[in-house]
Design an enzyme around this catalytic site. Sequence first.
Site, mmCIF file in Angstrom:
data_model
loop_
_atom_site.group_PDB
_atom_site.id
_atom_site.type_symbol
_atom_site.label_atom_id
_atom_site.label_comp_id
_atom_site.label_asym_id
_atom_site.label_seq_id
_atom_site.Cartn_x
_atom_site.Cartn_y
_atom_site.Cartn_z
ATOM 1 C CG ASP A 471 -2.287 0.656 1.326
ATOM 2 O OD1 ASP A 471 -2.517 1.477 0.184
ATOM 3 O OD2 ASP A 471 -2.704 0.532 1.653
ATOM 4 C CG ASP A 541 -9.498 2.356 -0.746
ATOM 5 O OD1 ASP A 541 -9.131 1.291 -0.960
ATOM 6 O OD2 ASP A 541 -8.747 3.236 0.322
HETATM 7 C C1 DGJ Z 1 -5.732 1.757 2.364
HETATM 8 C C2 DGJ Z 1 -6.163 1.018 0.865
HETATM 9 O O1 DGJ Z 1 -6.681 1.217 -0.050
HETATM 10 C C3 DGJ Z 1 -7.196 0.217 2.039
HETATM 11 O O2 DGJ Z 1 -7.595 -0.949 1.211
HETATM 12 C C4 DGJ Z 1 -6.524 -0.875 3.360
HETATM 13 O O3 DGJ Z 1 -4.905 -1.296 3.391
HETATM 14 C C5 DGJ Z 1 -6.222 0.685 4.291
HETATM 15 N N1 DGJ Z 1 -5.080 1.823 3.662
HETATM 16 C C6 DGJ Z 1 -5.539 0.358 4.892
HETATM 17 O O4 DGJ Z 1 -4.777 1.464 5.952
#
Ligand code: DGJ
Length: 744
Positions: A471, A541
Amino acid sequence: MSISWSAESGEFHLRNDAISYVIRILENGCVGQLYFGAALASGRSYRHLGPGEFHGFSNRLGEPVALEYPSRGAGDFRVPALAVEPADGSTVLELAYVSHRILSGKSPIPGLPATYVERGDEADTLEIELRDQISGAEVRLSYSIFHALPVIARHVLIRNAGTLPLTLRCVMSACLDLPDAEWHFVHLSGTWARERHVTSRPLAFGRQSISSQRGASSHQHNPFMVLRRPWTTEADGEAYGFSLVYSGNFLAEVEVDPFDTTRVRLGIDPEGFSWRLNPGSEFAAPEAVLAYSSSGLGSLSDTFHRLYRERLAKGVWRDRPRPILLNSWEGAYFDFTEERLLRMAAAARELGIELFVLDDGWFGERDDDTSSLGDWHVDRRKLPDGLDGLGRKIGDLGMRLGLWIEPEMVSRRSRLFVEHPEWAIGIPGRPRTEGRSQYVLDLSRVEVVDHLFAVLSEVLGSAQISYVKWDMNRNITEPYSLALPPDRQGEFFHRYILGVYDLHERLTRAFPEVLFESCASGGGRFDPGLLAFAPQGWTSDDTDAVERLKIQWGTSFCYPLSSMGAHVSAVPNHQVGRVTPLATRAAVAFFGVFGYELDPTALSPDERSEVADQVAFYTRHRDLLQRGRFIRLLSPFGGNGNETAWMTVAEDGRQAIVGYYRVLNRPDPGPHRVKPRGLDPALTYRVTLWPPIGDSLERTNALVRGGDDLMSAGLFIDSDRQESARIGDFQARLFVLDATPRQG
Ligand code: DGJ
């Protein structure tokens, strides 16, 4: 060889069955651009398509002349591809042809991801060497033509063969001049949770561009653009695609001049960029991939899909079926114990899910997003037996374990920040901007990359971890590196990305069996650069089924299904609060790398049996849904955006799945249809519907029909009046088309 050279006319002709790219060395040594488009006959001269000579001021002032790699000076007043500043502070070069080489195959670009070949006969490469006598700047232009794809992959290498330092101010990866301006500029733009929406606008006089200055390719714009004719559709008409294999600041720009010619530039954004090139040193610009289609946007996308799925993604997971996963994030967020995770995993396993991904919160003392990034040691309060223990217990359930990391970051509240505040990017004497209570580590510094490689290797080696979600949750706001002298700060952003690639390269080499998925607050760095290391990425997301229609449709312009992470989440949806049927959520997420993002222990018995059915459906059709040819049928950006349809079809045309989605239901439906494409007109197909609920739609469609009939007359998409009055909004249906056995 698909590259020919005529010493007599000074022409290079790069050619395959679909495209031609023609270059000519002009009499004065400038490298002229004659043509890029549909294939032209070989063995002929196309000299008439370009200038005899580019005289600059002895030409009419500012007359547009197509050059392969224009620099400043000589009367071409359009934006240059290259701006180099010698020690005297000038920026004018006279780049002239020195030599060339034609090679079979394609070489890697040191330090940068790029498309590749597995056999020398898959592509040929032309390298042209240019030189500016006064400054000693040397330029190598490289062009690889793939034999089986309408693609030219370009890159540029700059060398200082002089005795004094040079400063690079602008080094584009590709520049293309087209002889008219009747094009629409298509790009994929948006923001967090609505990434890669398709934007299309007619070209206008002057400069128009998309770019990123965030240190990442960004949620806002993608390093990809298309020029299409106003009349080009998904299935017909001309289009050029331009994609940059890069994850940092980029520029994709089109300039229309007073003569209605179009100049396209693609490369690292020159804004804020500079690079000191000492005598004897080299600078490599990232690869630009140029594709051409004379048969619509669909075939342009198909070209990128094939190339990126098969010759950009690498490693063992390139060709392997990707596992169906459960990600813990939306189901548990930071609130978990080992026991809770194992309950979730056991419930998921019963439904057929194969991989359990432990998302954020497993390390340091991270109970929320305000601490611990950088402290990559397991939190024993939550996982008393460590990752190793968790991995074994997950393994005992018959599942594999995946793990979330965010290597490039450090929390203000972390041991790493206390020990190494100087590793966090910032300008001495000025406040650092916090984003999500975190700072970005300076990956332009090799010691930072070394440290991350060491600690992450320890983590990945400590347990049976078969998947990593990498991430990156904030962008760079105060670009500055303590490791660079003041006059070299313009190198920072590019050096940062080189560090990111170096860490990826080292980790993927050290852990070749691990499947990497990239992520940046969802789709904030969904680009070809990272695709080279991580064959799949978290698309957004936003897991709402309706929002995902636009996101996945837009993403598919450049990126294959095998690269798009797509999950079913709980309702009300966590991003928009919308309540959509479980079947619709799955019918959207099926078109990608499928998974779940919820707490499976919270599902009702009915939902559990639906999910088990979804997992079984995806497992049965996994190859088609991950690697089939994706075809867009009805755009969520077209009309009133109420309907979307797309499909995937097997290479041999014998199986296809069409997805049809309606956002708002309408009363009193008509006899509407959607027409699949890419089937074999000579075959007959058995049509079945998913989910199989025995309704009027199923009764009207469940037939054996010819491929010609299906493609010309279409599938029926409206239920009868009574049923339609009951089905409500956010409906989706899949049509599975299976070729019947051939007769005789
Ligand atoms: C952002 C990501 O896009 C989410 O799927 C998740 O992993 C969060 N960060 C975790 O902090």
